[in-house]
Write an enzyme that holds these catalytic residues in place. Structure first.
Site, PDB file in Angstrom:
ATOM      1  NE  ARG A  53      44.472 -14.392 -89.666  1.00 12.64           N
ATOM      2  CZ  ARG A  53      44.484 -15.058 -90.811  1.00 12.64           C
ATOM      3  NH1 ARG A  53      45.496 -15.843 -91.110  1.00 12.64           N
ATOM      4  NH2 ARG A  53      43.475 -14.952 -91.656  1.00 12.64           N
ATOM      5  CG  HIS A 103      41.593 -18.006 -87.512  1.00 13.77           C
ATOM      6  ND1 HIS A 103      41.876 -18.488 -88.766  1.00 13.77           N
ATOM      7  CD2 HIS A 103      41.495 -16.658 -87.649  1.00 13.77           C
ATOM      8  CE1 HIS A 103      41.951 -17.474 -89.632  1.00 13.77           C
ATOM      9  NE2 HIS A 103      41.749 -16.360 -88.966  1.00 13.77           N
ATOM     10  CB  VAL A 117      35.966 -22.727 -85.607  1.00 16.54           C
ATOM     11  CG1 VAL A 117      35.634 -24.157 -85.969  1.00 16.54           C
ATOM     12  CG2 VAL A 117      36.246 -21.900 -86.864  1.00 16.54           C
ATOM     13  CB  SER A 124      38.406 -26.600 -81.983  1.00 20.55           C
ATOM     14  OG  SER A 124      38.104 -25.290 -82.411  1.00 20.55           O
ATOM     15  N   PRO A 179      36.028 -15.046 -91.584  1.00 17.36           N
ATOM     16  CG  PRO A 179      36.035 -12.974 -90.512  1.00 17.36           C
ATOM     17  CD  PRO A 179      36.154 -14.424 -90.260  1.00 17.36           C
TER      18      PRO A 179
END
Ligand code: HEM
Ligand SMILES: *[C@@H]1O[C@H](CO)[C@@H](O)[C@H](O)[C@H]1NC(C)=O
Ligand SMILES: *[C@@H]1O[C@H](CO)[C@@H](O)[C@H](O)[C@H]1NC(C)=O
Length: 338
Positions: free
Chosen positions: A69, A73, A77, A83, A170
Site C-alpha cells: 500500500r 500511495h 502522489v 515522497s 482514491p
C-alpha cells in the site's frame, strides 16, 4: 456508458501522449528505468531487499500489505519518488498526516531497515523510491503472489504533496467513476484499476472505512443470503455504528487474509466486498467493463496474476519528470539530503 468511458479514456490518453512527447523533449537526457540499473553500482541490492522483506513478512504477514500500500500511495502522489516516506520538518510538510494517510500507513521502519543495510553496502546509491518498488514486489511474492521484474532508476523527491494526497488517492466511499478517473489521470486503465484492486486480497481496513458499507448496501449486494448475514453480524460486532470503533480492523479478504490469491474477486461475486469502492467494481449500475473483469479474474487466477504483474510495472512507472530531473538519492528515506 462504456463508449462514453472509452472516448473519455482516448481523450485522456491523447493528452498523456502529448504531454509525454513534450516531456521527453524537455528531459531527453533522462534515462528510462532499466532492469540492470544497479548492476555495477550495487549488485546485491535485490538480495538485500529480499532478505529484509523475508524477515518482515515472516514476523507478520500484514507487513506485506503495508509495504504494497505504501508503494501505491507513493506513486499516486508526484509519481514514484519516495515522497510518502518523508517526515514532517520545519520546512517540509510531509504526506503522512494527510487525512487519507493518517493512521492508515505503516511499515516505514521496514523501509528504514532496508535503507540502513543498503547504505552500508553501497552508500548513497539506491533511491528510496526504488527500495519501495522492489520491496512491494517481494511482499507480493512472499505471500503467494506473482513475480515480475522491477525496472529501476527512480530518483527521490525533495518535496512532498500533502494536498495532492487528498486529491489523488482514491477513497473508500468514492464512486466507480471517481475511482476510474483517478487511475486514468495517472495513465492507468480501467483494467489496471480492477487488477490492482486485487491487492485487497491481503491486508486490513479500519472500521472508519467500511462502516458506511456495512450499515449501507451490504445486505442488498449480498442478496440477503444467510451466510452473508452471518458475515455481516460478525463485521458489525467489530464495527459499531458510533465512532468509538473507528480504528478496529477487519480483513479485506476474510477467506484467505494472508494469501495473495484471487479470492478477493470471489468475495465481490458474493456481494461481500468490505469497502464500498471494492463492491462498486461488481455491483455499481455503471459496472459493465469492471464487472466483466471481476468475473474473469475470479474464474482465472493466472489471468489475474499476469495482469497484476503488468499493471504493477505500470504503477511503478508513474513519473513526475520534474522530480526525475531534479531528484536525488536520499541517505535517510525520511529526510531530504542537506
Ligand atoms: C481502487 C481504489 C482503491 C481504494 C478506494 C482503496 C482504499 C483502501 C482503503 C480504504 C483501505 C483500508 C485502509 C485503512 O482502513 O487503514 C485500503 C487498504 C489497502 N489497500 Fe487499497 N485502495 C485502492 C486501491 C489499492 C491499490 C491499487 C493497491 C496496491 C497496488 C492497494 C493496496 C492496499 C493494501 C495492501 C491495503 C491493506 C493495508 C493494510 O493492511 O494496512 N489499494 N485500501
Ligand atoms: C473492537 O473489536 C472488538 C472485537 O475484535 C470488540 O470486542 C470491541 O467491542 C470493538 N470496539 C468497539 C469500540 O466497538
Ligand atoms: C514507462 O514510462 C515511459 C515514459 O515515462 C514510457 O516510455 C514507457 O513506455 C513506460 N513503460 C511502461 C511499461 O509503461
Amino acid at each position: 456508458m462504456a463508449s462514453f468511458l472509452n472516448s473519455k479514456r482516448i481523450v485522456f490518453q491523447c493528452m498523456i501522449l502529448v504531454l509525454s512527447i513534450t516531456c521527453s523533449c524537455l528531459h531527453a537526457s533522462e534515462p528510462p528505468l532499466t532492469l540492470d540499473y544497479y548492476k555495477s553500482t550495487c549488485p546485491t541490492v535485490l538480495d538485500i531487499v529480499k532478505k529484509e522483506m523475508e524477515c518482515a513478512v515472516l514476523s507478520d504477514p500484514r507487513n506485506a500489505a503495508l509495504i504494497l500500500r505504501l508503494h501505491f500511495h507513493d506513486c499516486f502522489v508526484q509519481g514514484c519518488d519516495g515522497s510518502v516516506l518523508l517526515d514532517d520538518t520545519i520546512t517540509l510538510q510531509g504526506e503522512k498526516k494527510a487525512p487519507e494517510n493518517l493512521h492508515a500507513l505503516k511499515g516505514f521502519r521496514i523501509i528504514d531497515r532496508i535503507k540502513n543495510r543498503l547504505e552500508s553496502e553501497c552508500p548513497e546509491t539506491v533511491s528510496c523510491a526504488d527500495i519501495l518498488t522492489i520491496a512491494a514486489r517481494d511482499a507480493v511474492l512472499l505471500v503467494g503472489g506473482p513475480y515480475w521484474d522491477v525496472p529501476l532508476g527512480r530518483k527521490d523527491s525533495k518535496t512532498a504533496g500533502y494536498e495532492l494526497t487528498e486529491a489523488n488517492i482514491p477513497k473508500a466511499n468514492d464512486g466507480l467513476l471517481s475511482i476510474i478517473s483517478k487511475f486514468i489521470y495517472q495513465g492507468l486503465s480501467v483494467t489496471d484499476m480492477v487488477a490492482l484492486s486485487g491487492s485487497h486480497t491481503i491486508g486490513m481496513a479500519r472500521c472508519v472505512n467500511f462502516r458506511e458499507r456495512i450499515y449501507g448496501d451490504f445486505t442488498a449486494t449480498t442478496g440477503m443470503n444467510p451466510l452473508s448475514q452471518k458475515r455481516l453480524s460478525s463485521l458489525s460486532s467489530v464495527c459499531s455504528p458510533d465512532s468509538k470503533s473507528d480504528q478496529n480492523v477487519s480483513a479485506l479478504d476474510y477467506v484467505t487474509p494472508n494469501l495473495f490469491d484471487n479470492s478477493y474477486y470471489h468475495i465481490l461475486l458474493k456481494g461481500e466486498g468490505l469497502i464500498n469502492s471494492d463492491q462498486e467494481l461488481y455491483s455499481s449500475v455503471l459496472a459493465v467493463e469492471t464487472k466483466r473483469l471481476v468475473q474473469k479474474y475470479a474464474e482465472n487466477a493466472i489471468a489475474f496474476f499476469e495482469q497484476f504483474s503488468e499493471s504493477m510495472v505500470k504503477l511503478g512507472n508513474i513519473t513526475n519528470p520534474e522530480t526525475h530531473a531534479n531528484g536525488e538519492v536520499r541517505k535517510n528515506c525520511r529526510f531530504v539530503n542537506t
